[in-house]
Write a protein that holds these residues in place. Sequence first.
Motif, mmCIF file in Angstrom:
data_model
loop_
_atom_site.group_PDB
_atom_site.id
_atom_site.type_symbol
_atom_site.label_atom_id
_atom_site.label_comp_id
_atom_site.label_asym_id
_atom_site.label_seq_id
_atom_site.Cartn_x
_atom_site.Cartn_y
_atom_site.Cartn_z
ATOM 1 N N LEU A 166 -0.228 40.813 10.362
ATOM 2 C CA LEU A 166 1.231 40.674 10.393
ATOM 3 C C LEU A 166 1.656 39.368 9.748
ATOM 4 O O LEU A 166 2.567 39.336 8.917
ATOM 5 C CB LEU A 166 1.709 40.680 11.849
ATOM 6 N N LEU A 225 11.629 39.988 19.134
ATOM 7 C CA LEU A 225 12.564 41.088 19.369
ATOM 8 C C LEU A 225 11.893 42.223 20.121
ATOM 9 O O LEU A 225 12.456 42.791 21.059
ATOM 10 C CB LEU A 225 13.128 41.594 18.031
ATOM 11 N N VAL A 226 10.660 42.552 19.708
ATOM 12 C CA VAL A 226 9.958 43.643 20.389
ATOM 13 C C VAL A 226 9.696 43.267 21.839
ATOM 14 O O VAL A 226 9.852 44.085 22.755
ATOM 15 C CB VAL A 226 8.651 43.991 19.648
ATOM 16 N N ARG A 267 0.064 37.634 7.658
ATOM 17 C CA ARG A 267 -0.209 37.717 6.229
ATOM 18 C C ARG A 267 0.919 38.452 5.502
ATOM 19 O O ARG A 267 1.312 38.088 4.408
ATOM 20 C CB ARG A 267 -1.542 38.437 6.016
ATOM 21 N N SER A 268 1.436 39.506 6.129
ATOM 22 C CA SER A 268 2.463 40.310 5.469
ATOM 23 C C SER A 268 3.830 39.645 5.511
ATOM 24 O O SER A 268 4.563 39.650 4.530
ATOM 25 C CB SER A 268 2.594 41.670 6.149
ATOM 26 N N TYR A 269 4.201 39.127 6.665
ATOM 27 C CA TYR A 269 5.584 38.691 6.818
ATOM 28 C C TYR A 269 5.741 37.182 6.938
ATOM 29 O O TYR A 269 6.861 36.693 6.968
ATOM 30 C CB TYR A 269 6.192 39.341 8.062
ATOM 31 N N GLY A 270 4.632 36.464 7.043
ATOM 32 C CA GLY A 270 4.749 35.025 7.252
ATOM 33 C C GLY A 270 4.949 34.721 8.720
ATOM 34 O O GLY A 270 5.261 35.607 9.508
ATOM 35 N N VAL A 279 9.845 36.345 14.718
ATOM 36 C CA VAL A 279 11.108 37.025 15.008
ATOM 37 C C VAL A 279 10.851 38.462 15.454
ATOM 38 O O VAL A 279 11.380 38.921 16.469
ATOM 39 C CB VAL A 279 12.024 37.012 13.759
ATOM 40 N N PHE A 280 10.006 39.163 14.708
ATOM 41 C CA PHE A 280 9.721 40.567 15.056
ATOM 42 C C PHE A 280 9.084 40.660 16.437
ATOM 43 O O PHE A 280 9.484 41.480 17.275
ATOM 44 C CB PHE A 280 8.781 41.204 14.028
ATOM 45 N N ALA A 281 8.069 39.825 16.640
ATOM 46 C CA ALA A 281 7.369 39.881 17.925
ATOM 47 C C ALA A 281 8.336 39.549 19.053
ATOM 48 O O ALA A 281 8.326 40.206 20.104
ATOM 49 C CB ALA A 281 6.192 38.913 17.925
ATOM 50 N N LEU A 322 11.513 41.264 23.666
ATOM 51 C CA LEU A 322 12.792 41.407 24.370
ATOM 52 C C LEU A 322 13.056 42.867 24.717
ATOM 53 O O LEU A 322 13.449 43.201 25.835
ATOM 54 C CB LEU A 322 13.922 40.912 23.473
ATOM 55 N N LEU A 331 8.938 35.214 10.201
ATOM 56 C CA LEU A 331 9.390 36.588 10.421
ATOM 57 C C LEU A 331 8.570 37.269 11.499
ATOM 58 O O LEU A 331 9.108 37.989 12.331
ATOM 59 C CB LEU A 331 9.301 37.383 9.119
#
Lengths: 370, 280, 400
Positions: free
Chosen positions: C4, C19-20, C6-9, C15-17, C22, C12
């Motif tokens: 992850l 939000l998930v 590697r893909s999004y930096g 942020v994704f982790a 939450l 991000l």
Amino acid sequence: MRGQDVFLDGIKMTYPNGFTAVHETDLTINAGEFFSILGPSGCGKTTILRMISGFLDPTAGAISIGGVRMNGIGPNNRPTALIFQNLALFPLMPVWENVAFGLEARGVPKAKRRKRAEELLELVALYGQADKMPTELSGGQRQRVAVARALAVEPAVLLLDEPLSALDLKLRQHMRAELKEIQRKTSVTFIYITHDQGEALAMSDRVAVMNEGRIEQVASADDIYNRPQTAFTATFVGEQNVFTGKVTSAVGNEVAVETGQGTLYGVNRNDLAVGDEALVMVRPERIGLLNGEAGDPEKMAKLNTLSARLQRRDLEGALINLYLTAGENDIHVNMHNTGDDAPFSDEIKLAFRHRDTVIMRPGSIARDRA
Amino acid sequence: MSVATRTDPMGVETGAQPRADRDWANAILGGYVVVFFAVMFLPLLFMVAAAFNASPTPSVTDWQGFTLRWFRELPNDQRMIQGLWHSLLIAAGVIVISIPFGLSGAFILTRMRSRGSSLLYTVLVSPVLVPGIILGVTTMIFWRDFFGVQAGLFTAMAAQSSFIASYCMLMFMARLQRQDRVLEEAALDLGASPFMVFRRITLPFLMPTILTACVIAFLQSIENYNTTFFAIGGSWTLVTEIGSRMRFGLSPMINAIGVIFVAITIIVAITHTLVTRKRA
Amino acid sequence: MEALVRSYGKGLTAVFAGLVALWIILMIVVPQVTMIDRAFTYQDRGGETAMLAIEIDRAYTKRFQLEQQVQRAQNAADAEPGASAPSVSAPSATPSIGAPAATTPSAGGLPQPSAGGAANQEIDVEALEAEIATLTAKIEELESQEDLSSGEAGMKATYSLKNFTTMSGIHFQIFVMTLLYAFCVTILSFLICYPVAFVIATTTNRNRLALMMLGLVIPYAINELLRIFSWIMILEKNGILNTFLNFIGIIDIDAGEGIRFVASNGAVFTVMVYAYVLFMVFPIYNTIDTLDKNQIEAARDLGASAWKIHTRVVIPHAKPGIAVGSIMTFMLSAGSIAVPEIVGRGLHPDWFSQLIYRRFFEADSWNQGSAYSLALLIACIVFIFATMAIFKVGIRDIAK
């Protein structure tokens, strides 16, 4: 643009599932060189490419480009650019934005990006196509966009992952010449991955032949074809007729091997000694029919001869292919059509020079040739 | 509507099922499908017709003359208008919550390789597979017990978002699975930062799906009854209001609202069909 | 996680982790845990508190009825030319169900023919509103009492299974019947849907296909409540079905022979099938659509009977779709509140979802409500796993 050298120091890649894609490898690629890595699919060549470009971290060893150690540096921060097998053009951006993408990433202002993109498109003979979408271009044009896009970031090393495999034969041959020309003009180091020996031999200054995660041989195209060092290189690049036997004498560079077809003489490539198991190889185009020489003992002394039974004869126009059997061996002979309408007889005497016969240590033999 | 009669491509009668039998079977099957669609649509047709009947109880059998009165009365119904406003407010909130949640879930699940991803997937899709009333109940309890938030528009929005985000995530995952990952690598290789890759490659690729997901989330939110009914407490939305009126008896105003819903649905569905067919 | 980043930096990915996390914490896991916690927490209500609760309930019900009367009176007044009283909305705390419609069948929000004069009515309204005000005050007082007693030693909370074990025999019977009904709805929906899905999936005519897809999508997209509502018009005492029966002479409506289909188990069942059948059609259609139709031709060519073609070729291929359709239909039916509320009118035997509602909003027993909800949830989970096992499909096949 200036090419830089690439130095692989004992790199190794083992995937988490335990599979080792690349065994410990040392390799030096010179600055400004057109270097090819040739091997069957799954041999680890793409893994090496991905390690150089930074998508994979080697499990051991170091990679340096232009003398700078690259370990831990991401693909976006390396002086390399990769041309992907399927080109990976961004489908939602017009051609010029594709070409200028790397400049955009470096914060170059838009007007300047546009100008540079047009210059590069001119270099690859695509002037005036800047505002088209990639889907509107032909296969060869897309190919050139991919090259322009990679060159836009002024890489020291350009990595090409079988970029021609999607093109048809004629276009492929045309693009070979074009890539070679672009390489000469820009003097960037090209590292070219392919399983097609024609591409590798035609374009490269040097070729590395890879098999099962190991580099078998690194040499010029001529040496790879004419002076292979391993059984795999010999059989993977070009075709070979193979006989097995035991060394009975080794004098200087020349060895004699006792095979099912009698004693065959050839060049000792692997320092074999008397009693060693050996492979005897000769290429189809190096075998001829024994006729005039038969009465000349001086010439006969430099020839291996054997008699074989003709199974099939295919005329291909300029070339004739003969498929024969001699005992347990299948033999393929490829000869020029000289207009003499020979040969048809069942029993044929074949001859090939000692110096065209390669004797080497048994090793893995390529099943599918390049 | 009837079923296409299939002709045997070989022109040969096959042993087990002679042609005549099969024609009969197809005719019966075709008739069945016609009946199925008739049953699907007739009640709706009655409902629409009754909206234009002057009779104060919705009816098509007792026709008292054509009228538009029930439509004219709608804008004066404060509670309905208020309900519509609540619905729109909730739907806006649901979109704002569900899209980022759904996107995050999809991004993580499509890239995660470890064994935990199966568990995570199960947790994140579970709201879709759980009865709506349970989502409503749990949301209501949770917000009151933990934060002292009374059931209302906010809890209704939270409850709806929990499963609508799952729907959105599934849509994004379907799209992301069709993405050519090499494009992202190519962008990285050209020097783009991960954030630029996301902004220039991944987001534009997802944009059509994000728009679709917004529409779907909006519709799901507006139309939701079960979950909202339990989570909304003393407040109400257009749909829960319609529901409570239905319980207390029938009014042609409900039919009038029904006509509007049906009309919008048909227009959207037909437009969508025409647009996709033109593209294909 | 590495992939992850590697893909999004890092940014991000965080942020994704976040939000998930939450999403999972605030909307999925902790709410469920809260419910489970309450389900196993037994609150021993003193007799006094229980009495209070009942009294409050009664006051609410009474006030609601009064408000209905006020509204009806005002609607009638509105109908008078020149009258412009703003319509009063019913500010009930929770949309209380059942009681009004059940006890006063005539109480619909229908404009009654205005019997008296406008003046007469206004007095009426004033009197009613005064009464409502008194009731409101009373409710407030009672509720503050209740808060006091519940906050103090009024209730003793202990972990136990009592919320389940105190489920009365009737409630348990309703629970079982609800699941049984939902199961039947599922089976029946499958039988109805399968031929339709098959015909649509094997249609080669593009126009006909588009038309049939529209025929599915339009009712599917129309609100559940409206589709239920459209059936009430058919099933009502003066509805279309009775009119039809009257017309062909089976019954005589004028003689009062109209059959009340509404509020019968049969009506609830029928409407439920109608409301949820489309959730079965789409998944099955989607899977049959991916079947290579040549397989059907090949099977036919090899002499397979129609039965064999379906049981050996089509149905095995459509398994994931059937599983998804069954799970959705079962879950929607077992958890349906709209159909039993609206079609049942509170008169037909209860649906389990209605019990849950009443535990929460009428008996004000959240813990037992949680226990009931948990029972329903577990039933659905068992059904999902059983379906997955029977059809041998995984969770990834299911939620598509």
